[in-house]
Design a protein around this motif. Sequence first.
Motif, PDB file in Angstrom:
ATOM      1  N   HIS A 177      -1.965  -4.718  -7.159  1.00  0.00           N
ATOM      2  CA  HIS A 177      -0.807  -5.479  -6.684  1.00  0.00           C
ATOM      3  C   HIS A 177      -1.146  -6.170  -5.371  1.00  0.00           C
ATOM      4  O   HIS A 177      -2.057  -5.763  -4.674  1.00  0.00           O
ATOM      5  N   ASP A 178      -0.352  -7.183  -5.038  1.00  0.00           N
ATOM      6  CA  ASP A 178      -0.512  -7.819  -3.730  1.00  0.00           C
ATOM      7  C   ASP A 178      -0.035  -6.873  -2.642  1.00  0.00           C
ATOM      8  O   ASP A 178       0.959  -6.165  -2.814  1.00  0.00           O
ATOM      9  N   LEU A 179      -0.778  -6.845  -1.532  1.00  0.00           N
ATOM     10  CA  LEU A 179      -0.348  -6.028  -0.396  1.00  0.00           C
ATOM     11  C   LEU A 179      -0.191  -6.928   0.825  1.00  0.00           C
ATOM     12  O   LEU A 179      -1.187  -7.274   1.468  1.00  0.00           O
ATOM     13  N   PRO A 180       1.022  -7.314   1.179  1.00  0.00           N
ATOM     14  CA  PRO A 180       1.194  -8.145   2.373  1.00  0.00           C
ATOM     15  C   PRO A 180       0.800  -7.364   3.621  1.00  0.00           C
ATOM     16  O   PRO A 180       1.004  -6.160   3.689  1.00  0.00           O
ATOM     17  N   LYS A 181       0.226  -8.063   4.594  1.00  0.00           N
ATOM     18  CA  LYS A 181      -0.143  -7.512   5.914  1.00  0.00           C
ATOM     19  C   LYS A 181      -1.249  -6.460   5.860  1.00  0.00           C
ATOM     20  O   LYS A 181      -1.495  -5.783   6.837  1.00  0.00           O
ATOM     21  N   MET A 182      -1.884  -6.252   4.690  1.00  0.00           N
ATOM     22  CA  MET A 182      -2.876  -5.190   4.605  1.00  0.00           C
ATOM     23  C   MET A 182      -4.289  -5.751   4.506  1.00  0.00           C
ATOM     24  O   MET A 182      -5.194  -5.093   4.024  1.00  0.00           O
ATOM     25  N   PHE A 218      -6.536  -6.110   6.581  1.00  0.00           N
ATOM     26  CA  PHE A 218      -7.577  -5.435   7.356  1.00  0.00           C
ATOM     27  C   PHE A 218      -8.285  -4.347   6.564  1.00  0.00           C
ATOM     28  O   PHE A 218      -9.331  -3.850   6.980  1.00  0.00           O
ATOM     29  N   LEU A 219      -7.742  -3.965   5.406  1.00  0.00           N
ATOM     30  CA  LEU A 219      -8.416  -2.956   4.588  1.00  0.00           C
ATOM     31  C   LEU A 219      -9.715  -3.503   4.015  1.00  0.00           C
ATOM     32  O   LEU A 219     -10.640  -2.759   3.739  1.00  0.00           O
ATOM     33  N   ILE A 256     -12.049   2.267  -0.138  1.00  0.00           N
ATOM     34  CA  ILE A 256     -11.066   2.919   0.722  1.00  0.00           C
ATOM     35  C   ILE A 256     -11.271   4.433   0.650  1.00  0.00           C
ATOM     36  O   ILE A 256     -11.855   4.940  -0.300  1.00  0.00           O
ATOM     37  N   LEU A 274      -6.441   7.926   0.424  1.00  0.00           N
ATOM     38  CA  LEU A 274      -5.577   6.779   0.221  1.00  0.00           C
ATOM     39  C   LEU A 274      -5.599   6.376  -1.250  1.00  0.00           C
ATOM     40  O   LEU A 274      -4.550   6.104  -1.849  1.00  0.00           O
ATOM     41  N   LEU A 299      -2.357   6.331  -3.713  1.00  0.00           N
ATOM     42  CA  LEU A 299      -1.884   5.086  -4.304  1.00  0.00           C
ATOM     43  C   LEU A 299      -2.023   5.102  -5.826  1.00  0.00           C
ATOM     44  O   LEU A 299      -1.274   4.447  -6.535  1.00  0.00           O
ATOM     45  N   ARG A 340       1.059   6.763  -7.558  1.00  0.00           N
ATOM     46  CA  ARG A 340       2.369   6.102  -7.520  1.00  0.00           C
ATOM     47  C   ARG A 340       2.715   5.538  -8.893  1.00  0.00           C
ATOM     48  O   ARG A 340       1.822   5.291  -9.704  1.00  0.00           O
ATOM     49  N   PRO A 368       4.462   2.227 -10.526  1.00  0.00           N
ATOM     50  CA  PRO A 368       3.176   2.110 -11.218  1.00  0.00           C
ATOM     51  C   PRO A 368       2.028   2.267 -10.226  1.00  0.00           C
ATOM     52  O   PRO A 368       2.225   2.028  -9.049  1.00  0.00           O
ATOM     53  N   LEU A 372      -0.955   1.628  -7.745  1.00  0.00           N
ATOM     54  CA  LEU A 372      -1.279   0.429  -6.968  1.00  0.00           C
ATOM     55  C   LEU A 372      -2.762   0.091  -7.040  1.00  0.00           C
ATOM     56  O   LEU A 372      -3.151  -1.033  -6.776  1.00  0.00           O
TER      57      LEU A 372
END
Lengths: 192, 221
Positions: A23-28, A30-31, A48, A52, A56, A59, A61, A63
């Motif tokens: 999925h798209d992850l806004p503001k992430m 830097f990962l 990662i 983490l 994820l 979850r 669905p 991620l």
Amino acid sequence: MANYLSISDILVTNEKVPCKFLHDLPKMGFLDPSAADDDLKAGTNVEIPLWLAESLYTRRPPLVGVDLPKIYKETYREILNADACTVDMHKLGQHFYELGCYIAKHDIKGEVATTLVNTFRQRFRMILSASVSTDSISSFQPLSASERDRTAAAVITEAALSGWLKRGDCPITTANMVANHRKRKRAEMEML
Amino acid sequence: MFGEKVIELLKEADRNRETIDQFNDEKIRQIIEEMHVLFKMNMDDANATTENRSLWTTVQVRHSALERNKRCLLAYLYNRMDKIKTLRWEFGSVLPPDVRELLADSEYEWFSKYSTNLAKYMRSLGEDIGYSGIDLTENLRPPKSLYIEVLCVTDYGKLELEDGDVVMLKKNSRHFLPTSECQTLIRQGQAEVRHIPAVTFPPCLRRIGCASRASRIRSVA
């Protein structure tokens, strides 16, 4: 969650695994160190930490999709199945078995699990025979973290057993923590 | 990246499995600050999810990081608590000042409570059959003889025995003392008395020792 308070399990789950974001992850952004964007797009492949990835993945669905790390891939599995004793476990994976147990469920064919058992069986014999005889453990390939602990424990037990068989009594000694504390204090004093 | 400070903290603790470290309150403060920042960001984004549904995934990632930090901090405290428990058994109820200053205030409070509880329990043992308690921290290994030979490694001073005799423990002097009188001194290391093990054993035992070891190797291989 098993071993919630175990430090060694926390260090194992800190190892990195390759993952694909679904999925798209806004503001992430830097990962992913190679991305210039602020947002992380779906379909990016990033390494990662396992904790983490696990969280994820569970979850609904999910991620991320978890991929096998390099050392559990076909090529390395072949090496390990051929002769596990020649492998430098220290370099290959400090937490080879523990990480493998987490990773095995992402391998649909179940070959990782069999490789883990095979590797352990081959290497355990080597470690055991070295720790009951007195020849140095440093003479063979470096060990993984848990193997090192197991070897140290085996050496102590062996020494205790032979001491008991020879002498039949157990001398009172300075308690472990007390002795170590004083050793460290002395080292600090010498440094000053 | 998330949770890096907390891993540094745990690696430090893992390196010293046998001894206790200084309580790292500076690092813990930084970690809690990091968690506050993450929580604040999550609150803002969670409120904004009504307009922008895609923020929901980001909230989940940060939430995992928060849970991870919490787990690591708890593990750190728990492992220290385990060590503090060992301190009570090995150093005794009064900690030497240099060990005392390694603990945080709340940890020391916990230590005192644990110590009181243990003492109360040991006093209560055997009350029904007329004993006034047993010191469980003594005789952790079965005592083999009533008297043992000891060597003083520092000047300890006078030691009064139960029968009223006073023994002068001087450096490098040897004594033949009742086990029950001096084993606490040996265990705690503070009296610097060292046990000289008696070296008398029948030779047959030695041979059995070697044989059993060899046969064990054979059975494994």
